[in-house]
Design a protein around this motif. Sequence first.
Motif, PDB file in Angstrom:
ATOM      1  N   ILE A 190     -39.861  -5.108   0.495  1.00 12.22           N
ATOM      2  CA  ILE A 190     -40.732  -5.037  -0.679  1.00 12.22           C
ATOM      3  C   ILE A 190     -41.200  -3.602  -0.872  1.00 12.22           C
ATOM      4  O   ILE A 190     -41.661  -2.953   0.074  1.00 12.22           O
ATOM      5  CB  ILE A 190     -41.943  -5.977  -0.516  1.00 12.22           C
ATOM      6  N   TYR A 191     -41.055  -3.112  -2.083  1.00 15.44           N
ATOM      7  CA  TYR A 191     -41.659  -1.830  -2.464  1.00 15.44           C
ATOM      8  C   TYR A 191     -42.970  -2.120  -3.174  1.00 15.44           C
ATOM      9  O   TYR A 191     -43.055  -3.003  -4.026  1.00 15.44           O
ATOM     10  CB  TYR A 191     -40.751  -1.017  -3.384  1.00 15.44           C
ATOM     11  N   ASN A 192     -44.024  -1.354  -2.819  1.00 10.41           N
ATOM     12  CA  ASN A 192     -45.324  -1.479  -3.462  1.00 10.41           C
ATOM     13  C   ASN A 192     -45.759  -0.088  -3.911  1.00 10.41           C
ATOM     14  O   ASN A 192     -45.667   0.875  -3.147  1.00 10.41           O
ATOM     15  CB  ASN A 192     -46.338  -2.068  -2.475  1.00 10.41           C
TER      16      ASN A 192
ATOM     17  N   ASP B  26     -32.296   1.806  -5.588  1.00  8.99           N
ATOM     18  CA  ASP B  26     -31.206   2.566  -4.969  1.00  8.99           C
ATOM     19  C   ASP B  26     -31.367   2.637  -3.453  1.00  8.99           C
ATOM     20  O   ASP B  26     -30.375   2.654  -2.708  1.00  8.99           O
ATOM     21  CB  ASP B  26     -31.154   3.985  -5.546  1.00  8.99           C
ATOM     22  N   ALA B  27     -32.624   2.676  -2.993  1.00  8.26           N
ATOM     23  CA  ALA B  27     -32.873   2.782  -1.552  1.00  8.26           C
ATOM     24  C   ALA B  27     -32.610   1.475  -0.814  1.00  8.26           C
ATOM     25  O   ALA B  27     -32.429   1.491   0.407  1.00  8.26           O
ATOM     26  CB  ALA B  27     -34.310   3.231  -1.308  1.00  8.26           C
ATOM     27  N   GLY B  28     -32.629   0.352  -1.530  1.00  4.52           N
ATOM     28  CA  GLY B  28     -32.362  -0.936  -0.891  1.00  4.52           C
ATOM     29  C   GLY B  28     -33.503  -1.923  -0.936  1.00  4.52           C
ATOM     30  O   GLY B  28     -33.436  -2.983  -0.302  1.00  4.52           O
ATOM     31  N   ALA B  29     -34.579  -1.615  -1.704  1.00  6.52           N
ATOM     32  CA  ALA B  29     -35.666  -2.579  -1.852  1.00  6.52           C
ATOM     33  C   ALA B  29     -35.189  -3.786  -2.647  1.00  6.52           C
ATOM     34  O   ALA B  29     -34.325  -3.674  -3.533  1.00  6.52           O
ATOM     35  CB  ALA B  29     -36.861  -1.932  -2.540  1.00  6.52           C
ATOM     36  N   GLU B  30     -35.784  -4.941  -2.347  1.00  5.78           N
ATOM     37  CA  GLU B  30     -35.377  -6.186  -3.007  1.00  5.78           C
ATOM     38  C   GLU B  30     -36.468  -6.776  -3.898  1.00  5.78           C
ATOM     39  O   GLU B  30     -36.177  -7.600  -4.766  1.00  5.78           O
ATOM     40  CB  GLU B  30     -34.956  -7.197  -1.939  1.00  5.78           C
ATOM     41  N   TYR B  31     -37.712  -6.388  -3.665  1.00  5.20           N
ATOM     42  CA  TYR B  31     -38.841  -6.764  -4.521  1.00  5.20           C
ATOM     43  C   TYR B  31     -39.597  -5.485  -4.873  1.00  5.20           C
ATOM     44  O   TYR B  31     -39.641  -4.532  -4.083  1.00  5.20           O
ATOM     45  CB  TYR B  31     -39.809  -7.715  -3.803  1.00  5.20           C
ATOM     46  N   PHE B  32     -40.228  -5.477  -6.055  1.00  5.12           N
ATOM     47  CA  PHE B  32     -41.037  -4.340  -6.481  1.00  5.12           C
ATOM     48  C   PHE B  32     -42.374  -4.883  -6.951  1.00  5.12           C
ATOM     49  O   PHE B  32     -42.440  -5.650  -7.921  1.00  5.12           O
ATOM     50  CB  PHE B  32     -40.354  -3.562  -7.607  1.00  5.12           C
ATOM     51  N   CYS B  33     -43.451  -4.484  -6.264  1.00  2.65           N
ATOM     52  CA  CYS B  33     -44.788  -4.977  -6.597  1.00  2.65           C
ATOM     53  C   CYS B  33     -45.592  -3.885  -7.286  1.00  2.65           C
ATOM     54  O   CYS B  33     -45.741  -2.771  -6.765  1.00  2.65           O
ATOM     55  CB  CYS B  33     -45.513  -5.427  -5.332  1.00  2.65           C
ATOM     56  N   ILE B  34     -46.107  -4.201  -8.482  1.00  2.00           N
ATOM     57  CA  ILE B  34     -47.043  -3.326  -9.186  1.00  2.00           C
ATOM     58  C   ILE B  34     -48.436  -3.663  -8.680  1.00  2.00           C
ATOM     59  O   ILE B  34     -48.919  -4.781  -8.834  1.00  2.00           O
ATOM     60  CB  ILE B  34     -46.944  -3.522 -10.702  1.00  2.00           C
ATOM     61  N   ASP B  35     -49.067  -2.698  -8.063  1.00  4.20           N
ATOM     62  CA  ASP B  35     -50.335  -2.947  -7.373  1.00  4.20           C
ATOM     63  C   ASP B  35     -51.512  -2.877  -8.350  1.00  4.20           C
ATOM     64  O   ASP B  35     -51.355  -3.012  -9.564  1.00  4.20           O
ATOM     65  CB  ASP B  35     -50.479  -1.957  -6.210  1.00  4.20           C
TER      66      ASP B  35
ATOM     67  N   ARG C 234     -36.741  -8.307  -7.643  1.00  2.00           N
ATOM     68  CA  ARG C 234     -37.707  -9.251  -8.190  1.00  2.00           C
ATOM     69  C   ARG C 234     -39.061  -8.566  -8.304  1.00  2.00           C
ATOM     70  O   ARG C 234     -39.342  -7.602  -7.596  1.00  2.00           O
ATOM     71  CB  ARG C 234     -37.799 -10.494  -7.298  1.00  2.00           C
ATOM     72  N   ALA C 235     -39.919  -9.085  -9.189  1.00  2.00           N
ATOM     73  CA  ALA C 235     -41.161  -8.399  -9.537  1.00  2.00           C
ATOM     74  C   ALA C 235     -42.368  -9.082  -8.921  1.00  2.00           C
ATOM     75  O   ALA C 235     -42.426 -10.312  -8.807  1.00  2.00           O
ATOM     76  CB  ALA C 235     -41.318  -8.334 -11.056  1.00  2.00           C
ATOM     77  N   GLY C 236     -43.342  -8.253  -8.562  1.00  2.00           N
ATOM     78  CA  GLY C 236     -44.597  -8.755  -8.022  1.00  2.00           C
ATOM     79  C   GLY C 236     -45.788  -8.072  -8.661  1.00  2.00           C
ATOM     80  O   GLY C 236     -45.672  -6.984  -9.238  1.00  2.00           O
ATOM     81  N   LEU C 237     -46.970  -8.713  -8.559  1.00  2.00           N
ATOM     82  CA  LEU C 237     -48.215  -8.174  -9.083  1.00  2.00           C
ATOM     83  C   LEU C 237     -49.334  -8.343  -8.063  1.00  2.00           C
ATOM     84  O   LEU C 237     -49.317  -9.270  -7.245  1.00  2.00           O
ATOM     85  CB  LEU C 237     -48.627  -8.876 -10.385  1.00  2.00           C
ATOM     86  N   TRP C 238     -50.305  -7.456  -8.145  1.00  2.33           N
ATOM     87  CA  TRP C 238     -51.511  -7.497  -7.309  1.00  2.33           C
ATOM     88  C   TRP C 238     -52.561  -8.384  -7.962  1.00  2.33           C
ATOM     89  O   TRP C 238     -52.784  -8.325  -9.176  1.00  2.33           O
ATOM     90  CB  TRP C 238     -52.037  -6.074  -7.171  1.00  2.33           C
TER      91      TRP C 238
ATOM     92  N   VAL D 244     -42.895 -13.381 -12.499  1.00  2.00           N
ATOM     93  CA  VAL D 244     -43.379 -12.836 -11.230  1.00  2.00           C
ATOM     94  C   VAL D 244     -42.908 -13.721 -10.076  1.00  2.00           C
ATOM     95  O   VAL D 244     -42.993 -14.955 -10.137  1.00  2.00           O
ATOM     96  CB  VAL D 244     -44.915 -12.727 -11.242  1.00  2.00           C
ATOM     97  N   SER D 245     -42.410 -13.092  -9.002  1.00  2.00           N
ATOM     98  CA  SER D 245     -41.913 -13.820  -7.831  1.00  2.00           C
ATOM     99  C   SER D 245     -42.699 -13.495  -6.562  1.00  2.00           C
ATOM    100  O   SER D 245     -42.384 -14.010  -5.490  1.00  2.00           O
ATOM    101  CB  SER D 245     -40.438 -13.480  -7.576  1.00  2.00           C
ATOM    102  N   PHE D 246     -43.726 -12.613  -6.693  1.00  2.00           N
ATOM    103  CA  PHE D 246     -44.467 -12.158  -5.518  1.00  2.00           C
ATOM    104  C   PHE D 246     -45.883 -11.801  -5.948  1.00  2.00           C
ATOM    105  O   PHE D 246     -46.081 -11.129  -6.969  1.00  2.00           O
ATOM    106  CB  PHE D 246     -43.766 -10.929  -4.923  1.00  2.00           C
ATOM    107  N   PHE D 247     -46.859 -12.261  -5.189  1.00  2.00           N
ATOM    108  CA  PHE D 247     -48.243 -11.883  -5.425  1.00  2.00           C
ATOM    109  C   PHE D 247     -48.816 -11.240  -4.172  1.00  2.00           C
ATOM    110  O   PHE D 247     -48.745 -11.818  -3.079  1.00  2.00           O
ATOM    111  CB  PHE D 247     -49.102 -13.100  -5.802  1.00  2.00           C
ATOM    112  N   LYS D 248     -49.364 -10.043  -4.353  1.00  2.00           N
ATOM    113  CA  LYS D 248     -50.144  -9.412  -3.291  1.00  2.00           C
ATOM    114  C   LYS D 248     -51.597  -9.805  -3.524  1.00  2.00           C
ATOM    115  O   LYS D 248     -52.220  -9.369  -4.491  1.00  2.00           O
ATOM    116  CB  LYS D 248     -49.989  -7.892  -3.327  1.00  2.00           C
ATOM    117  N   LEU D 249     -52.140 -10.641  -2.634  1.00  2.00           N
ATOM    118  CA  LEU D 249     -53.500 -11.138  -2.788  1.00  2.00           C
ATOM    119  C   LEU D 249     -54.434 -10.310  -1.919  1.00  2.00           C
ATOM    120  O   LEU D 249     -54.355 -10.348  -0.687  1.00  2.00           O
ATOM    121  CB  LEU D 249     -53.577 -12.618  -2.409  1.00  2.00           C
ATOM    122  N   ASP D 250     -55.312  -9.585  -2.554  1.00  2.00           N
ATOM    123  CA  ASP D 250     -56.227  -8.689  -1.865  1.00  2.00           C
ATOM    124  C   ASP D 250     -57.605  -9.330  -1.761  1.00  2.00           C
ATOM    125  O   ASP D 250     -57.884 -10.352  -2.401  1.00  2.00           O
ATOM    126  CB  ASP D 250     -56.299  -7.351  -2.611  1.00  2.00           C
ATOM    127  N   TYR D 251     -58.471  -8.696  -0.967  1.00  2.00           N
ATOM    128  CA  TYR D 251     -59.830  -9.206  -0.784  1.00  2.00           C
ATOM    129  C   TYR D 251     -60.680  -8.048  -0.281  1.00  2.00           C
ATOM    130  O   TYR D 251     -60.674  -7.733   0.905  1.00  2.00           O
ATOM    131  CB  TYR D 251     -59.831 -10.376   0.198  1.00  2.00           C
TER     132      TYR D 251
END
Length: 679
Positions: free
Chosen positions: A292-294, A318-327, A369-373, A434-441
């Motif tokens: 995952i790239y964040n 290009d580097a090989g990441a499979e997910y990209f998360c916009i934080d 695949r895409a992710g969000l914070w 969206v396929s990924f959620f970064k859940l913060d606290y």
Amino acid sequence: MTLTDGAFEWRLPDLHLRFEHGDRPVRLTRLSTGPDTPSALAPQEIVDVYTAGETGAGSTQAYVRSAVGSRLRYVDHTAGEAELLIRQLDAQTGLEVTSRFRSAGPGLQITQTVRNTSAAHIVLTAVTSAQFAVPLGDLDLLWGEGEWLGEGRWHQRPITEFLPDMNLDLHKHQAARGHFAVTSTGAWSSGTVLPTGVLAGADASVAWQIETTTGWHWEVSQRRDAVIVSVLGPTDLEHQFAERLAPGAEFTSVPAGLAAAEGGRDAAIGALTEYRRAIRHLRPVDAGLPVIYNDYMNTLMGDPSTEKLLPIIEAAADAGAEYFCIDAGWFAGKDEGWWCGTGEWREGEGRFTGGLISVIDAVHGTGMRAGLWLEPEVLGMNSPLAKTLPDDAFFRRFGERVIEGGKYQLDFRHPAVRAHLDDTVDRLIADYGVSFFKLDYNLNPGAGTEVDATAAGGGLLAHSRAYRDWLLAVQARHPGVLIESCSSGAMRMDYGMLSVAHLQSTSDQQDFRLYPTIAAAAPLSVLPEQAGNWAYPAESMSIEETAFAMVAGIMGRLYLSGFLDRLGGEQTGLVMEAIALHRDWRHRIAQSRPSWPLGLPAWDDEVVALVLDAGDRALLAVWSRGEAAEVALPQLRGRVLNQVYPVQLPRWTVRSDGGVPVVAVPEGPVARVFEVTPG
């Protein structure tokens, strides 16, 4: 199961337990890994219970010898292939306690359910989730500290430093009263200390953990022949916890994990590692273990835009990441701050040219695949929802909403809160794919909430359980979506949360030279395949520093960040090589056991080492942060070390001294990864 007068046994393939009772509370008298192996434990009552009316049966500062616990008597037990239930009753109060032992890998998950069978209300103030004893001997106690940017600072000391010899035999009518206690308060379960402990001996060791995102307490105390370990969730004394039990009502303690092993510290942590794998709620999507790239760490830092993101997206793919998360920051207007405005979870006005969907489409166009914070448990004071949600949807103390850092704490017991977050998640998945959620606290609300609770600590526990249930419901509705537990770095690194999350960020530490201790210590708290270690190369780094920064990611779950589009060609090659090695090893890492051939990593150690042993092969990482030195690795006697990262930089010299590998470590910061195979 065998049964004799006053005793019974529960035998599993890798665990053998014996219990005794009679005219006394039930005691666990034996726990071993096989029929012919010695017990790792000494006899000890399995539970203590405290109420508002009665605390201890005698004077003590430890959670042992409670009045209710001393009166418990065996009623019956039920044994299955994976679960044992033991029921006891205190005839004086009418409190019935059912102890549940669940087999999980080589360990046990233990809870206590206290039911009020009387006609009167009873206020429960504490209950031990697990309680056991280890025979006195040459024991070391392991315990850990954590804080934002300084996670995983572990200590290993002789138990006599905590429980000195006080000649208890001379004081025949008195028991020891002291203890060494490790206590976490509030909702950051690993914000100051860590919910895991180990008693390590040369021949046998035990490890335990407490599985809750709320307040917890574990302690060691002593009697003449043993060290007693008491493991608890929230308590009245430490956490303002209480639970009023009406007639017929019951309360279940937070789970505690227990694992025993033949051998020392690393054997016990290895058994606890397998236990952690056994209690996870795994889905098919979890098996992929994607890179995952964040965009946050040392990169956009909460200020994303189309112009900034597009070149990074291409470079990450290009580097090989499979997910990209916009934080963080995607939901704030281009010219406004976002910290106090969280909660609506709609894209910020004017932030993305062509809208957020155009950036998500760019992510998907690369094959990632895409992710969000998200920060689902909090609501900014400036959010319109702060005015429309009912007061009982928020944490409240003494009639006032709890505020920290300009944010309110939401209460997931309230249906309006769950409905809002269900709508948020469902909408982001449907509208953006969206396929990924970064859940913060990023807040700690203190003792808890008094809404619909006997005491504030009970309200916090009830919320945390409701939040965990909500996460499970989200995953049931969206089985293809991955969820990360972040929690302001690793402020909630516990298996109440991690049993239902895919990934755990191990820190917010931005200094790559400080990360090795965090990465090397992480497997004491979290599974290697869940340990999201940041790898954030920067164009300002030298070639050796770039490799150094990438090694942490290889030795866990590679969590990629940095302005990859700005790196030079040789740096980019090192990034791609690290990701390729990690992807080749990730499924073996997910079966590995950690060990520490140079001892537990201290914060200022000049040389740090971690082994992830997958059986026939292992990975060894060595980081140097000081002067050049030679380090011997007797734990790896008879094994061969072959440098596998980086292959394009100079190979470190490895020689054998009587079968013990000795590595010539250059002046730092430099790092290498070796594949370890049988000699």
